[in-house]
Design a protein around this motif. Sequence first.
Motif, PDB file in Angstrom:
ATOM      1  N   LEU A 429       5.934  15.800  -0.843  1.00 30.79           N
ATOM      2  CA  LEU A 429       5.554  14.607  -0.087  1.00 30.79           C
ATOM      3  C   LEU A 429       4.182  14.112  -0.525  1.00 30.79           C
ATOM      4  CD1 LEU A 429       6.035  12.804   2.609  1.00 30.79           C
ATOM      5  CD2 LEU A 429       4.598  14.524   3.686  1.00 30.79           C
ATOM      6  N   HIS A 430       3.213  15.032  -0.614  1.00 26.47           N
ATOM      7  CA  HIS A 430       1.861  14.638  -1.013  1.00 26.47           C
ATOM      8  C   HIS A 430       1.790  14.241  -2.480  1.00 26.47           C
ATOM      9  CE1 HIS A 430      -0.464  15.039   2.588  1.00 26.47           C
ATOM     10  NE2 HIS A 430       0.093  16.199   2.871  1.00 26.47           N
ATOM     11  N   ASP A 431       2.691  14.727  -3.275  1.00 27.94           N
ATOM     12  CA  ASP A 431       2.731  14.294  -4.670  1.00 27.94           C
ATOM     13  C   ASP A 431       3.030  12.805  -4.732  1.00 27.94           C
ATOM     14  OD1 ASP A 431       2.683  14.626  -7.483  1.00 27.94           O
ATOM     15  OD2 ASP A 431       4.875  14.738  -7.522  1.00 27.94           O
ATOM     16  N   GLN A 432       3.996  12.360  -3.935  1.00 23.62           N
ATOM     17  CA  GLN A 432       4.327  10.936  -3.893  1.00 23.62           C
ATOM     18  C   GLN A 432       3.236  10.114  -3.226  1.00 23.62           C
ATOM     19  OE1 GLN A 432       8.673  11.524  -2.335  1.00 23.62           O
ATOM     20  NE2 GLN A 432       8.666   9.626  -3.538  1.00 23.62           N
ATOM     21  N   LEU A 433       2.779  10.563  -2.078  1.00 23.08           N
ATOM     22  CA  LEU A 433       1.768   9.807  -1.342  1.00 23.08           C
ATOM     23  C   LEU A 433       0.486   9.647  -2.150  1.00 23.08           C
ATOM     24  CD1 LEU A 433       2.146  11.333   2.248  1.00 23.08           C
ATOM     25  CD2 LEU A 433       2.647   8.974   1.590  1.00 23.08           C
ATOM     26  N   SER A 434       0.043  10.711  -2.778  1.00 24.49           N
ATOM     27  CA  SER A 434      -1.227  10.638  -3.503  1.00 24.49           C
ATOM     28  C   SER A 434      -1.119   9.744  -4.733  1.00 24.49           C
ATOM     29  CB  SER A 434      -1.693  12.038  -3.894  1.00 24.49           C
ATOM     30  OG  SER A 434      -0.720  12.706  -4.669  1.00 24.49           O
ATOM     31  N   LYS A 435       0.015   9.726  -5.390  1.00 20.36           N
ATOM     32  CA  LYS A 435       0.193   8.818  -6.525  1.00 20.36           C
ATOM     33  C   LYS A 435       0.149   7.368  -6.046  1.00 20.36           C
ATOM     34  CE  LYS A 435       2.857  11.972  -9.446  1.00 20.36           C
ATOM     35  NZ  LYS A 435       4.211  12.357  -9.930  1.00 20.36           N
ATOM     36  N   PHE A 436       0.783   7.116  -4.922  1.00 21.50           N
ATOM     37  CA  PHE A 436       0.808   5.750  -4.401  1.00 21.50           C
ATOM     38  C   PHE A 436      -0.583   5.312  -3.969  1.00 21.50           C
ATOM     39  CE2 PHE A 436       1.396   2.372  -1.373  1.00 21.50           C
ATOM     40  CZ  PHE A 436       2.435   1.619  -1.891  1.00 21.50           C
ATOM     41  N   PHE A 437      -1.279   6.127  -3.205  1.00 18.26           N
ATOM     42  CA  PHE A 437      -2.565   5.722  -2.644  1.00 18.26           C
ATOM     43  C   PHE A 437      -3.738   5.928  -3.601  1.00 18.26           C
ATOM     44  CE2 PHE A 437      -0.114   6.248   1.357  1.00 18.26           C
ATOM     45  CZ  PHE A 437      -0.239   4.938   1.801  1.00 18.26           C
ATOM     46  N   ALA A 438      -3.426   6.372  -4.811  1.00 18.92           N
ATOM     47  CA  ALA A 438      -4.456   6.415  -5.850  1.00 18.92           C
ATOM     48  C   ALA A 438      -4.578   5.073  -6.558  1.00 18.92           C
ATOM     49  CB  ALA A 438      -4.136   7.515  -6.861  1.00 18.92           C
ATOM     50  N   GLN A 439      -3.724   4.100  -6.211  1.00 20.85           N
ATOM     51  CA  GLN A 439      -3.826   2.773  -6.812  1.00 20.85           C
ATOM     52  C   GLN A 439      -5.196   2.156  -6.511  1.00 20.85           C
ATOM     53  OE1 GLN A 439      -0.113   0.185  -6.473  1.00 20.85           O
ATOM     54  NE2 GLN A 439       0.262   1.681  -4.826  1.00 20.85           N
ATOM     55  N   ASP A 440      -5.606   1.252  -7.370  1.00 18.19           N
ATOM     56  CA  ASP A 440      -6.920   0.624  -7.215  1.00 18.19           C
ATOM     57  C   ASP A 440      -7.080  -0.050  -5.857  1.00 18.19           C
ATOM     58  OD1 ASP A 440      -7.727   1.463  -9.674  1.00 18.19           O
ATOM     59  OD2 ASP A 440      -7.347  -0.439 -10.700  1.00 18.19           O
ATOM     60  N   ARG A 441      -6.022  -0.619  -5.321  1.00 16.19           N
ATOM     61  CA  ARG A 441      -6.141  -1.361  -4.073  1.00 16.19           C
ATOM     62  C   ARG A 441      -6.522  -0.465  -2.900  1.00 16.19           C
ATOM     63  NH1 ARG A 441      -1.556  -4.841  -3.264  1.00 16.19           N
ATOM     64  NH2 ARG A 441      -2.455  -5.368  -1.240  1.00 16.19           N
ATOM     65  N   TYR A 442      -6.373   0.854  -3.042  1.00 16.16           N
ATOM     66  CA  TYR A 442      -6.679   1.764  -1.938  1.00 16.16           C
ATOM     67  C   TYR A 442      -7.937   2.606  -2.146  1.00 16.16           C
ATOM     68  CZ  TYR A 442      -1.919   0.526  -0.627  1.00 16.16           C
ATOM     69  OH  TYR A 442      -0.792  -0.178  -0.290  1.00 16.16           O
TER      70      TYR A 442
END
Length: 690
Positions: A429-442
């Motif tokens: 779960l955190h593998d997916q979440l962290s990849k998503f929220f590592a985007q520049d917008r966040y």
Amino acid sequence: MAPGESPRRKTRERSHPHHERRRSQPQSPKKPAHESTTSQSSSQALSADSLARLNLLNQHERARARAEETTPKKPRRKRHREVVDEKIVVERSRRQHKRKKRRVVSGALLEEGEGPRLKGLRGGHKNNDEHSSGKKKKKQRLCGLPFELHLGVELTFVKVIIGGVLLVLIIIIVAVAVVVSKKKGSKSDSSSNASTNDSGKPSNSNLDGISQSDIPVAAKGTDLDPFSWYDTTDFNVTYTNETVGGLPIMGLNSEWDDSKSANGNVPPIGKPWGSYSETPARGVNLGGWLSLEPFITPSLFNKNGVIDEWTLTTYLGNQAKPTLEQHYATFVSEQTFIDIANAGLDHVRIPFSYWAVKTYDGDPYVFRTSWRYLLRAIEWARKHGLRINLDVHGLPGSQNGWNHSGRQGSIGWLNGTDGALNGQRSLDLHDQLSKFFAQDRYKNIISFYGLANEPKMTVLQPSDVIAWTSSAYTLVRKNGINANVVFGDGFGGLLNWKGKLTGLSGLVLDAHQYVIFNRDQISFNHSAKIDYACRGWSDQASLSSNTATGFGPTLFAEWSQADTDCAPNLNNVGLGSRWEGKFLSGDPQTQVLSPGCPAKSASCSCSSANADPSTYSSAYKEFLQMFAEAQMHSFEKGWGWFYWTWKTESAAQWSYQAGLKAGILPAKAYEPKFKCEGSAPSFDGLPETY
């Protein structure tokens, strides 16, 4: 609060949910109910006109008869035929009026979406009276016609009068419909700033320029189809199946603006915060929103056997998704973030659970609907300068067995038959979440990234939790998360974390402080509660934040000003309170069967604590605000605080929103009236039983 409490540290005996607690298509064009009423009124009025006209003609006839006695006879016209002709004209006019009225209501107005709004006229005596008075006025004019007018002229005049009445009726109906429409359009829901249609559903007008044919057949009706969304307000409704880390970016606009600050005391989102030890966070939780809790929204849990989100979604079946999505769309709106910023707060903690991302065989949870609302909430927070604390509140298997984790009961995370499996699922779960929220917008707006809310380390093996925490930290850092990473203290005592998980930069310890889930601390009187908040928690914050005496960076992401555990469903659905001595947890280690209030007597009552704040005495209001401000003071000795929670349906002492309204919280969070350097009143006049 777990067993094994210390007089200087809350350890929850919780069994309560959060801490043991803790387009719309037009309607079918059938005749509205009000049409028959209006038509009947018109028919009755026309009949009255006919009778009056016949009376006039009879008078005319008698006058002529008297004149004929003194004048030569002349050929007479056949009165029977004339009266029949008049009845035919009147009947035709009545039918024509009825046909025209039907066309107005079910034709143009309905096609323009105005038809249903005419329901405000249904059974309206006032409107019928207005129509009648208009006809009465016309009738008086008709009765005043001179007798010498030719009958043909008189009948023509009758047609003109009838046409005028019809025109007036139509104008009145349309005018009233417009007024009703405007009134409905002007209503605002305090929980949502989205415009709505007559059914109360958001209007979703931003879909007007989108064609359903643009949605691929395979995506129609899925989470990616904006036409399937209950509320599209402020979402980008252009179809996309793009993902980051396997998670959809649905609803997001391509641009964002980080120039806003929550208030003049903190930097805009686009600039570094600086040191939280010098400028502590002042925030609030959005509890009970994307992760449900019975004491926050009891209206969702008023069914037999429904005690948590698992049993609720099981009970609702195929109605779970529409029910929960309507809750997501209405419980929090953009106005929520406006109000939070106006209260002088600068951070928002958003609890959500694993089913926003993934579900497993046998799960009844609503999959991924909450994900879209989480993304929109972050954008609303950004718009009003508020930084985000992401909080995974429920992990696969449940990390604490409390209802706010999704499923009340046994702990299946790092424990039991599937413990290791659920631990790995949580890392995935955190593998997916962290990849998503590592985007520049966040990168700027997410200040805190939470790994697991309240793992119950009084049951779990501490070494297992520590090993999992270390693995999760390494994973999210590898995927690009640069925010502070948060882990829960596990209720083992703040000072017991000294020397553990060292060398992990940006790792922050999270403690949740309450006196009411501890059987000893709940019995503190008013003065003792404030003193404990000022001295005990202040000392703990200072010692924990110093690596020489504790872990280091320490955040206090949950607390409230409640001084009792009286809120209904707080200690799990249907359980009583420690305050009254009716906490029937079923566990001899945690149950409380004698009154726990300071008076320790049968007079201990929850009625006053659960009353509307408008009934609180001025002394009790003074205490509640002072108790809250004492905690703010202490927790700012660490990295800051997040009040639990922003909004509740009825538990006012757990709602920052309700506290502001009641005047038991500072108008601005950065301007408290009381600081622990001052002395607290004795509050001798306040009863210790409530």
